[in-house]
Design a protein around this motif. Structure first.
Motif, PDB file in Angstrom:
ATOM      1  N   ILE A  74      45.991  25.371 -10.666  1.00  0.00           N
ATOM      2  CA  ILE A  74      46.354  26.354 -11.695  1.00  0.00           C
ATOM      3  C   ILE A  74      46.668  25.614 -12.980  1.00  0.00           C
ATOM      4  O   ILE A  74      47.537  24.733 -12.992  1.00  0.00           O
ATOM      5  CB  ILE A  74      47.578  27.186 -11.265  1.00  0.00           C
ATOM      6  CG1 ILE A  74      47.325  27.854  -9.908  1.00  0.00           C
ATOM      7  CG2 ILE A  74      47.913  28.232 -12.327  1.00  0.00           C
ATOM      8  CD1 ILE A  74      48.580  28.456  -9.286  1.00  0.00           C
ATOM      9  N   PHE A  75      45.973  25.960 -14.036  1.00  0.00           N
ATOM     10  CA  PHE A  75      46.253  25.386 -15.359  1.00  0.00           C
ATOM     11  C   PHE A  75      47.080  26.384 -16.166  1.00  0.00           C
ATOM     12  O   PHE A  75      46.604  27.468 -16.497  1.00  0.00           O
ATOM     13  CB  PHE A  75      44.959  25.085 -16.121  1.00  0.00           C
ATOM     14  CG  PHE A  75      44.212  23.856 -15.666  1.00  0.00           C
ATOM     15  CD1 PHE A  75      44.713  23.036 -14.659  1.00  0.00           C
ATOM     16  CD2 PHE A  75      43.010  23.509 -16.279  1.00  0.00           C
ATOM     17  CE1 PHE A  75      44.014  21.885 -14.261  1.00  0.00           C
ATOM     18  CE2 PHE A  75      42.307  22.367 -15.887  1.00  0.00           C
ATOM     19  CZ  PHE A  75      42.803  21.556 -14.875  1.00  0.00           C
ATOM     20  N   ASN A  76      48.318  25.986 -16.479  1.00  0.00           N
ATOM     21  CA  ASN A  76      49.179  26.754 -17.366  1.00  0.00           C
ATOM     22  C   ASN A  76      48.942  26.169 -18.769  1.00  0.00           C
ATOM     23  O   ASN A  76      49.458  25.108 -19.084  1.00  0.00           O
ATOM     24  CB  ASN A  76      50.629  26.561 -16.906  1.00  0.00           C
ATOM     25  CG  ASN A  76      51.619  27.373 -17.702  1.00  0.00           C
ATOM     26  OD1 ASN A  76      51.316  27.836 -18.807  1.00  0.00           O
ATOM     27  ND2 ASN A  76      52.808  27.536 -17.161  1.00  0.00           N
ATOM     28  N   ARG A  77      48.117  26.836 -19.568  1.00  0.00           N
ATOM     29  CA  ARG A  77      47.437  26.268 -20.738  1.00  0.00           C
ATOM     30  C   ARG A  77      46.394  25.280 -20.229  1.00  0.00           C
ATOM     31  O   ARG A  77      46.407  24.929 -19.047  1.00  0.00           O
ATOM     32  CB  ARG A  77      48.385  25.606 -21.730  1.00  0.00           C
ATOM     33  CG  ARG A  77      49.455  26.552 -22.286  1.00  0.00           C
ATOM     34  CD  ARG A  77      50.232  25.860 -23.410  1.00  0.00           C
ATOM     35  NE  ARG A  77      51.424  26.590 -23.776  1.00  0.00           N
ATOM     36  CZ  ARG A  77      51.453  27.533 -24.711  1.00  0.00           C
ATOM     37  NH1 ARG A  77      50.352  27.847 -25.354  1.00  0.00           N
ATOM     38  NH2 ARG A  77      52.579  28.154 -25.000  1.00  0.00           N
ATOM     39  N   SER A  78      45.535  24.830 -21.137  1.00  0.00           N
ATOM     40  CA  SER A  78      44.356  24.117 -20.650  1.00  0.00           C
ATOM     41  C   SER A  78      43.613  23.440 -21.800  1.00  0.00           C
ATOM     42  O   SER A  78      44.144  23.333 -22.908  1.00  0.00           O
ATOM     43  CB  SER A  78      43.410  25.140 -20.004  1.00  0.00           C
ATOM     44  OG  SER A  78      42.956  26.035 -21.025  1.00  0.00           O
ATOM     45  N   HIS A  79      42.376  23.051 -21.517  1.00  0.00           N
ATOM     46  CA  HIS A  79      41.497  22.519 -22.566  1.00  0.00           C
ATOM     47  C   HIS A  79      41.250  23.539 -23.681  1.00  0.00           C
ATOM     48  O   HIS A  79      40.799  23.158 -24.756  1.00  0.00           O
ATOM     49  CB  HIS A  79      40.166  22.040 -21.980  1.00  0.00           C
ATOM     50  CG  HIS A  79      39.576  22.944 -20.923  1.00  0.00           C
ATOM     51  ND1 HIS A  79      40.268  23.322 -19.792  1.00  0.00           N
ATOM     52  CD2 HIS A  79      38.363  23.532 -20.834  1.00  0.00           C
ATOM     53  CE1 HIS A  79      39.495  24.102 -19.052  1.00  0.00           C
ATOM     54  NE2 HIS A  79      38.345  24.245 -19.660  1.00  0.00           N
ATOM     55  N   TYR A  80      41.521  24.809 -23.425  1.00  0.00           N
ATOM     56  CA  TYR A  80      41.314  25.806 -24.481  1.00  0.00           C
ATOM     57  C   TYR A  80      42.295  25.649 -25.633  1.00  0.00           C
ATOM     58  O   TYR A  80      42.026  26.102 -26.749  1.00  0.00           O
ATOM     59  CB  TYR A  80      41.331  27.224 -23.886  1.00  0.00           C
ATOM     60  CG  TYR A  80      40.026  27.490 -23.172  1.00  0.00           C
ATOM     61  CD1 TYR A  80      38.874  27.798 -23.888  1.00  0.00           C
ATOM     62  CD2 TYR A  80      39.921  27.333 -21.797  1.00  0.00           C
ATOM     63  CE1 TYR A  80      37.650  27.980 -23.259  1.00  0.00           C
ATOM     64  CE2 TYR A  80      38.702  27.506 -21.152  1.00  0.00           C
ATOM     65  CZ  TYR A  80      37.571  27.826 -21.891  1.00  0.00           C
ATOM     66  OH  TYR A  80      36.363  27.988 -21.257  1.00  0.00           O
ATOM     67  N   GLU A  81      43.441  24.993 -25.387  1.00  0.00           N
ATOM     68  CA  GLU A  81      44.356  24.722 -26.507  1.00  0.00           C
ATOM     69  C   GLU A  81      43.649  23.918 -27.600  1.00  0.00           C
ATOM     70  O   GLU A  81      44.005  23.999 -28.776  1.00  0.00           O
ATOM     71  CB  GLU A  81      45.587  23.946 -26.017  1.00  0.00           C
ATOM     72  CG  GLU A  81      46.519  24.757 -25.106  1.00  0.00           C
ATOM     73  CD  GLU A  81      47.206  25.916 -25.816  1.00  0.00           C
ATOM     74  OE1 GLU A  81      47.552  25.794 -27.005  1.00  0.00           O
ATOM     75  OE2 GLU A  81      47.394  26.962 -25.164  1.00  0.00           O
ATOM     76  N   ASP A  82      42.641  23.160 -27.205  1.00  0.00           N
ATOM     77  CA  ASP A  82      41.935  22.313 -28.169  1.00  0.00           C
ATOM     78  C   ASP A  82      40.993  23.081 -29.077  1.00  0.00           C
ATOM     79  O   ASP A  82      40.422  22.502 -30.015  1.00  0.00           O
ATOM     80  CB  ASP A  82      41.206  21.189 -27.410  1.00  0.00           C
ATOM     81  CG  ASP A  82      42.207  20.242 -26.763  1.00  0.00           C
ATOM     82  OD1 ASP A  82      42.785  19.418 -27.479  1.00  0.00           O
ATOM     83  OD2 ASP A  82      42.467  20.389 -25.548  1.00  0.00           O
ATOM     84  N   VAL A  83      40.804  24.382 -28.795  1.00  0.00           N
ATOM     85  CA  VAL A  83      40.104  25.249 -29.748  1.00  0.00           C
ATOM     86  C   VAL A  83      40.992  26.432 -30.168  1.00  0.00           C
ATOM     87  O   VAL A  83      40.521  27.399 -30.748  1.00  0.00           O
ATOM     88  CB  VAL A  83      38.758  25.773 -29.183  1.00  0.00           C
ATOM     89  CG1 VAL A  83      37.699  24.677 -29.202  1.00  0.00           C
ATOM     90  CG2 VAL A  83      38.920  26.342 -27.779  1.00  0.00           C
ATOM     91  N   LEU A  84      42.287  26.355 -29.810  1.00  0.00           N
ATOM     92  CA  LEU A  84      43.231  27.411 -30.200  1.00  0.00           C
ATOM     93  C   LEU A  84      44.264  26.833 -31.167  1.00  0.00           C
ATOM     94  O   LEU A  84      44.085  26.902 -32.376  1.00  0.00           O
ATOM     95  CB  LEU A  84      43.891  28.014 -28.952  1.00  0.00           C
ATOM     96  CG  LEU A  84      42.942  28.829 -28.054  1.00  0.00           C
ATOM     97  CD1 LEU A  84      43.529  29.086 -26.681  1.00  0.00           C
ATOM     98  CD2 LEU A  84      42.623  30.168 -28.739  1.00  0.00           C
ATOM     99  N   VAL A  85      45.309  26.200 -30.609  1.00  0.00           N
ATOM    100  CA  VAL A  85      46.348  25.638 -31.493  1.00  0.00           C
ATOM    101  C   VAL A  85      45.761  24.598 -32.452  1.00  0.00           C
ATOM    102  O   VAL A  85      46.133  24.535 -33.629  1.00  0.00           O
ATOM    103  CB  VAL A  85      47.524  25.059 -30.658  1.00  0.00           C
ATOM    104  CG1 VAL A  85      47.105  23.906 -29.777  1.00  0.00           C
ATOM    105  CG2 VAL A  85      48.674  24.604 -31.558  1.00  0.00           C
ATOM    106  N   VAL A  86      44.811  23.831 -31.955  1.00  0.00           N
ATOM    107  CA  VAL A  86      44.202  22.792 -32.789  1.00  0.00           C
ATOM    108  C   VAL A  86      43.453  23.407 -33.968  1.00  0.00           C
ATOM    109  O   VAL A  86      43.537  22.946 -35.107  1.00  0.00           O
ATOM    110  CB  VAL A  86      43.262  21.903 -31.923  1.00  0.00           C
ATOM    111  CG1 VAL A  86      42.402  21.007 -32.798  1.00  0.00           C
ATOM    112  CG2 VAL A  86      44.082  21.067 -30.940  1.00  0.00           C
TER     113      VAL A  86
END
Ligand code: AMP
Ligand code: MG
Length: 269
Positions: free
Chosen positions: A120-132
């Motif tokens: 289970i990923f609580n946040r993930s690689h998607y932060e790198d196209v969201l917060v970033v």
């Protein structure tokens, strides 16, 4: 308002989150949703045991949401009947200096569940196209290339026996306000609140745009996104549990065949 939760795999229309109602709960009430979810949890516990015993495939669950979207409580609720030994949870925080010295998927890849496990990923690689993206932490050209990197990475994992399910817990801005309020009103919840969450809240619209691009560009056949109406916690948990059980049923994990002639085994005193 659209009432579907699962997206149509890529190639379709760009996702408009306004079309998805965070309050949606079908014909369910709290009682009926919790009852059905409880029954599904038993099925989930069963399937997880088979997955572990079989040890040939793994399941990766990605959870993304705005602050107070319910990632933590989803993990607690959906998995409370499952044997913790077969589950690996990882929460991705602000990258460390070492992590930043590598490509953005380096730290992610290390946490992908091995065969037999649910990850289970609580946040993930998607932060790198969201917060970033929202905070300009990398140049546009850098994060822009990542949607394709992510799709390729997820394809690699899928080809290696990892089934991927991605959930966006969709809450409204009003619901977030209420949940922040509750955190401030209850001293035992203060640790969950930080003033920084308010600056992220101010960027709500930019985040919704970034999420829409994620949901449009990275919703693939092999790794679909689910937009989960998440204002009602009990409906959110039901939708997610149902999707996980369906995925595991399709994976159809089998107990390995036993050693032969077990009926003749004599256990020495
Ligand atoms: P929390 O989930 O509340 O513990 O917060 C974790 C924080 O780490 C959030 O503010 C995320 O936006 C941040 N974070 C996670 N991944 C990244 C990343 N790749 N780059 C920058 N910040 C990140
Ligand atoms: Mg938080």
């Amino acid at each position: 308002m659209n009432t579907t939760q699962a997206l149509i795999p890529a190639g379709g229309m760009p996702v408009d989150l306004q079309m998805f109602d965070p309050d949606y709960h079908g014909d369910y009430g709290k009682k009926s949703a919790r009852a059905e979810e409880k029954a599904l949890e038993q099925r989930l516990a069963d399937l997880q045991e088979r997955l572990y015993a079989e040890s040939r495939q793994s399941l990766l669950i990605v959870l993304q949401a705005m602050d107070a979207g319910g990632k933590d409580s989803t993990i607690k609720k959906v998995f409370d009947s499952v044997n913790p030994q077969g589950v690996r949870v990882h929460s991705f925080k602000v990258p460390t200096a070492e992590e930043l010295a590598h490509d953005f998927l380096w730290r992610i890849h290390q946490r992908v569940p091995p065969r037999g496990y649910i990850g289970i990923f609580n946040r993930s690689h998607y932060e790198d196209v969201l917060v970033v993206r929202v905070n300009d932490l990398a140049p546009r050209a850098v994060w822009q290339a990542r949607y394709e990197h992510i799709n390729d990475f997820e394809r690699l994992l899928t080809d290696n026996g990892t089934r991927i399910l991605k959930f966006f817990l969709h809450i409204s801005k009003g619901e977030q306000k209420e949940r922040f309020r509750e955190r401030l009103d209850r001293p035992e919840k203060h640790w969950k609140f930080s003033r920084g969450d308010l600056s992220v809240r101010e960027q709500w619209d930019a985040y919704m745009q970034a999420y829409e691009d994620v949901l449009t560009c990275c919703n693939t056949h092999h790794a679909p996104w689910h937009i989960v109406p998440a204002n009602r916690k009990w409906y959110r948990d039901l939708v997610i549990t149902r999707a996980i059980v369906a995925a595991l049923e399709a994976m159809n994990p089998q107990f390995p065949s036993a050693e032969s002639n077990l009926e003749k085994v004599v256990i020495p005193d």
